[in-house]
Structure formats: C-alpha cells, structure tokens
Motif scaffolding. Structure first.
Motif, PDB file in Angstrom:
ATOM      1  N   PHE A  69      32.995  40.033  45.116  1.00  0.00           N
ATOM      2  CA  PHE A  69      32.391  39.317  43.988  1.00  0.00           C
ATOM      3  C   PHE A  69      31.708  38.036  44.456  1.00  0.00           C
ATOM      4  O   PHE A  69      30.614  37.701  44.009  1.00  0.00           O
ATOM      5  N   ALA A  70      32.349  37.316  45.377  1.00  0.00           N
ATOM      6  CA  ALA A  70      31.802  36.038  45.855  1.00  0.00           C
ATOM      7  C   ALA A  70      30.584  36.247  46.744  1.00  0.00           C
ATOM      8  O   ALA A  70      29.623  35.466  46.693  1.00  0.00           O
ATOM      9  N   ASN A  71      30.622  37.258  47.585  1.00  0.00           N
ATOM     10  CA  ASN A  71      29.521  37.543  48.513  1.00  0.00           C
ATOM     11  C   ASN A  71      29.101  36.260  49.251  1.00  0.00           C
ATOM     12  O   ASN A  71      27.991  35.754  49.109  1.00  0.00           O
ATOM     13  N   ILE A  72      30.018  35.749  50.036  1.00  0.00           N
ATOM     14  CA  ILE A  72      29.839  34.471  50.726  1.00  0.00           C
ATOM     15  C   ILE A  72      28.599  34.487  51.619  1.00  0.00           C
ATOM     16  O   ILE A  72      28.327  35.466  52.322  1.00  0.00           O
ATOM     17  N   LYS A  73      27.843  33.382  51.609  1.00  0.00           N
ATOM     18  CA  LYS A  73      26.645  33.263  52.436  1.00  0.00           C
ATOM     19  C   LYS A  73      26.722  32.012  53.312  1.00  0.00           C
ATOM     20  O   LYS A  73      27.431  31.051  52.999  1.00  0.00           O
ATOM     21  N   LEU A  74      25.999  32.053  54.396  1.00  0.00           N
ATOM     22  CA  LEU A  74      25.968  30.947  55.358  1.00  0.00           C
ATOM     23  C   LEU A  74      24.832  29.989  55.009  1.00  0.00           C
ATOM     24  O   LEU A  74      23.688  30.411  54.790  1.00  0.00           O
ATOM     25  N   ILE A  75      25.148  28.693  54.946  1.00  0.00           N
ATOM     26  CA  ILE A  75      24.140  27.648  54.747  1.00  0.00           C
ATOM     27  C   ILE A  75      24.450  26.506  55.702  1.00  0.00           C
ATOM     28  O   ILE A  75      25.405  26.565  56.470  1.00  0.00           O
ATOM     29  N   ASP A  78      33.161  28.376  39.654  1.00  0.00           N
ATOM     30  CA  ASP A  78      34.296  28.571  38.743  1.00  0.00           C
ATOM     31  C   ASP A  78      34.573  30.050  38.484  1.00  0.00           C
ATOM     32  O   ASP A  78      35.728  30.457  38.379  1.00  0.00           O
ATOM     33  N   GLU A  79      33.519  30.842  38.370  1.00  0.00           N
ATOM     34  CA  GLU A  79      33.711  32.273  38.112  1.00  0.00           C
ATOM     35  C   GLU A  79      34.399  32.946  39.293  1.00  0.00           C
ATOM     36  O   GLU A  79      35.266  33.809  39.115  1.00  0.00           O
ATOM     37  N   CYS A  80      34.011  32.551  40.497  1.00  0.00           N
ATOM     38  CA  CYS A  80      34.681  33.097  41.684  1.00  0.00           C
ATOM     39  C   CYS A  80      36.141  32.681  41.728  1.00  0.00           C
ATOM     40  O   CYS A  80      37.002  33.451  42.165  1.00  0.00           O
ATOM     41  N   GLU A  81      36.427  31.472  41.260  1.00  0.00           N
ATOM     42  CA  GLU A  81      37.810  31.007  41.235  1.00  0.00           C
ATOM     43  C   GLU A  81      38.644  31.855  40.284  1.00  0.00           C
ATOM     44  O   GLU A  81      39.801  32.198  40.582  1.00  0.00           O
ATOM     45  N   LYS A  82      38.075  32.223  39.132  1.00  0.00           N
ATOM     46  CA  LYS A  82      38.789  33.081  38.184  1.00  0.00           C
ATOM     47  C   LYS A  82      39.105  34.443  38.817  1.00  0.00           C
ATOM     48  O   LYS A  82      40.215  34.961  38.679  1.00  0.00           O
ATOM     49  N   VAL A  83      38.127  35.002  39.511  1.00  0.00           N
ATOM     50  CA  VAL A  83      38.317  36.298  40.154  1.00  0.00           C
ATOM     51  C   VAL A  83      39.332  36.182  41.289  1.00  0.00           C
ATOM     52  O   VAL A  83      40.185  37.062  41.487  1.00  0.00           O
ATOM     53  N   ARG A  84      39.253  35.093  42.041  1.00  0.00           N
ATOM     54  CA  ARG A  84      40.201  34.880  43.150  1.00  0.00           C
ATOM     55  C   ARG A  84      41.632  34.819  42.632  1.00  0.00           C
ATOM     56  O   ARG A  84      42.557  35.407  43.223  1.00  0.00           O
ATOM     57  N   LEU A  85      41.836  34.109  41.522  1.00  0.00           N
ATOM     58  CA  LEU A  85      43.173  34.009  40.932  1.00  0.00           C
ATOM     59  C   LEU A  85      43.617  35.356  40.353  1.00  0.00           C
ATOM     60  O   LEU A  85      44.794  35.718  40.430  1.00  0.00           O
ATOM     61  N   GLN A  86      42.675  36.083  39.776  1.00  0.00           N
ATOM     62  CA  GLN A  86      42.987  37.392  39.215  1.00  0.00           C
ATOM     63  C   GLN A  86      43.523  38.340  40.279  1.00  0.00           C
ATOM     64  O   GLN A  86      44.473  39.104  40.049  1.00  0.00           O
ATOM     65  N   TYR A  87      42.913  38.271  41.477  1.00  0.00           N
ATOM     66  CA  TYR A  87      43.324  39.155  42.563  1.00  0.00           C
ATOM     67  C   TYR A  87      44.318  38.489  43.520  1.00  0.00           C
ATOM     68  O   TYR A  87      44.560  38.986  44.614  1.00  0.00           O
ATOM     69  N   LYS A  88      44.849  37.331  43.078  1.00  0.00           N
ATOM     70  CA  LYS A  88      45.891  36.621  43.836  1.00  0.00           C
ATOM     71  C   LYS A  88      45.438  36.234  45.248  1.00  0.00           C
ATOM     72  O   LYS A  88      46.162  36.409  46.233  1.00  0.00           O
ATOM     73  N   TRP A 146      42.040  35.594  48.259  1.00  0.00           N
ATOM     74  CA  TRP A 146      40.853  36.242  48.813  1.00  0.00           C
ATOM     75  C   TRP A 146      41.231  37.585  49.413  1.00  0.00           C
ATOM     76  O   TRP A 146      42.096  37.667  50.283  1.00  0.00           O
ATOM     77  N   ASN A 147      40.600  38.624  48.927  1.00  0.00           N
ATOM     78  CA  ASN A 147      40.809  39.968  49.435  1.00  0.00           C
ATOM     79  C   ASN A 147      39.505  40.742  49.268  1.00  0.00           C
ATOM     80  O   ASN A 147      38.462  40.157  48.958  1.00  0.00           O
ATOM     81  N   GLU A 148      39.555  42.032  49.442  1.00  0.00           N
ATOM     82  CA  GLU A 148      38.331  42.827  49.412  1.00  0.00           C
ATOM     83  C   GLU A 148      37.598  42.700  48.074  1.00  0.00           C
ATOM     84  O   GLU A 148      36.362  42.557  48.042  1.00  0.00           O
ATOM     85  N   GLU A 149      38.348  42.719  46.958  1.00  0.00           N
ATOM     86  CA  GLU A 149      37.718  42.662  45.636  1.00  0.00           C
ATOM     87  C   GLU A 149      37.110  41.293  45.355  1.00  0.00           C
ATOM     88  O   GLU A 149      35.951  41.174  44.916  1.00  0.00           O
ATOM     89  N   SER A 150      37.874  40.224  45.584  1.00  0.00           N
ATOM     90  CA  SER A 150      37.376  38.876  45.278  1.00  0.00           C
ATOM     91  C   SER A 150      36.254  38.470  46.229  1.00  0.00           C
ATOM     92  O   SER A 150      35.293  37.797  45.824  1.00  0.00           O
TER      93      SER A 150
END
Length: 250
Positions: free
Chosen positions: A228-234, A209-219, A221-225
């Motif tokens: 913050f998410a720091n996506i990982k492979l699983i 949910d926190e990543c979703e808030k940041v994603r919406l804030q930055y309109k 997925w971009n460099e900033e969002s």
C-alpha cells in the motif's frame, strides 16, 4: 597576555581570513550544506554548483543550554581528527586560560567564533564555517579545498543520491502518497531535523496518515502494508520539504 587580549587578536585575524575565503570561493553564495563526519568533508552547494572542503571540528554551541563544548571533550563527536584540538587544551592549561582547558562551559554564540579563531592559530585553517542542526551550532575549521575527483569525494558521493532539484544529498524514503499538493500527515520512523547525523543503520523514513492506518491494521510493516505504501527513494532535502508541508493538515 590576558585572555581577552589574546582572543581579540585572533578574532581580528579570523575576520581577515574569512574575507579572503569569501573573495576566493564565495561561500556565502551557497545556500545549502552537508557534512560527513566519517570523512571530515563539508559540501556547500546550490543549483549552480558545489564546492568541497576538508575540515576539523572545533566545537559546538547549544542554543538550548547556552553552553560551548570543545570537540576534544565531546564523546558524540565522530570525526577522527577532533583530537587535533587537544593542542588548544594544552595551551589553555599552560597559560591558565580556563575557557580553553574546560571541555564544557556556559557561553554565548560569540564564544563559538572566538574558539574557532583560536583554533586557527594552532591548526592553520583557511577559514571557518558554522552549521546549525536543530538547537546545535557546529563550528568547523576549513583546512583545504578538495578536488572533486579525489577518492574521498567519490566515496562521499557513493553515500548520496542525485536529485534533479537539489543535486547530491543523503537518501530518504517516503510513501508514494506524500506530495506537495495535498497535505496528508507525516509519520516518521524517528524524530528528525535537517542536517542531523544518522547512525549507520538508520535512514530518513516517513509515510502519510493513510499508510499509518494500514500499518496499524496489519500490525506493522509487512507485505500488505508495504504494498500500500509503495515506498520511494528521494533526497534528504526533498524529505524535509515534504515534512514541512505535510505534517500539519490544512
């Protein structure tokens, strides 16, 4: 011969076949499965090991509509060898067996096992297996056990990731915050369920949910969002464990 008599005869043969398959390969001991429609390979596995089978897709039973659909009729069926089931349709037309010549009809789960028993009569498999994805049950005829060193298996493994917990499974991507300790919500790129087939351009992707808030804030997925998410492979199995735990806040 009446259709019901023909079915009963083939179903009895399937039971014998399944017993031999279980005695030889102990397929019920494998708690997890994964199939690849491109190569028509089924992988059964657990923490102790894995086994691979070549298969022919026979058909699907919808738990939502209570209907059976033969693979030869199913435009969504991607396996190239599905046309081998046309032998069943031709036999149905010749003998006026409506269930064998009709592509989609009202049914129950028993029709699925009947159909795969009949498929064995024409296609000479070594056993049958059923996989359930969402509200769809897929019945496949196992035709041979595959050597783990075969080119097909090596190709399949290239499409998977190795997980210390689940062995080999399809890749998935989640934000750094998702865990199995504290529920944080679960946002997805698209609706998912275990075992679903993915288009070539799609991957399992989720974030909290926190990543979703940041994603919406930055309109989006971009460099900033993304930072913050720091996506990982699983692996796919880890993905659905995270989904079950995180999608409902406690």
């Amino acid at each position: 011969m009446e259709y019901t008599d023909f079915c009963e005869e083939q179903f009895s043969r399937l039971i014998e076949l399944q017993n031999r398959l279980e005695d030889t390969y102990h397929i019920q001991s494998y708690s997890r499965w994964y199939y690849d429609s491109e190569t028509s390979l089924l992988k059964l596995y657990n923490k102790k090991g894995e086994i691979y089978f070549k298969y022919i897709p026979v058909g699907t039973y919808s738990l939502k509509t209570n209907t059976w659909m033969w693979s030869w009729f199913n435009e969504s069926c991607e396996e190239k060898n599905k046309n081998e089931t046309l032998k069943i349709k031709e036999f149905g037309l010749e003998n006026h067996y409506e269930k064998l010549s009709t592509g989609n009809f009202p049914a129950d789960e028993y029709d699925g096992w009947e159909s795969i028993a009949i498929a064995h009569y024409f296609l000479n498999g070594i056993g049958a297996y059923k996989v359930t994805s969402g509200d769809l049950e897929k019945y496949i005829l196992l035709t041979e056990v595959m050597d783990e060193n075969s080119p097909e298996i090596k190709k399949l493994k290239q499409k998977t990731v190795e997980c210390h917990k689940h062995n080999l499974a399809r890749p998935a991507y989640v934000c750094q915050h998702l865990n199995l300790d504290t529920p944080g919500g679960f946002e997805e790129a698209f609706d998912t369920f275990p075992g679903m087939e993915l288009d070539d351009e799609k991957d399992f992707q989720a974030w909290c949910d926190e990543c979703e808030k940041v994603r919406l804030q930055y309109k989006g997925w971009n460099e900033e969002s993304e930072e913050f998410a720091n996506i990982k492979l699983i692996c796919e199995d880890c993905y659905f464990e995270l989904k079950e735990f995180n999608q409902h806040r406690q």
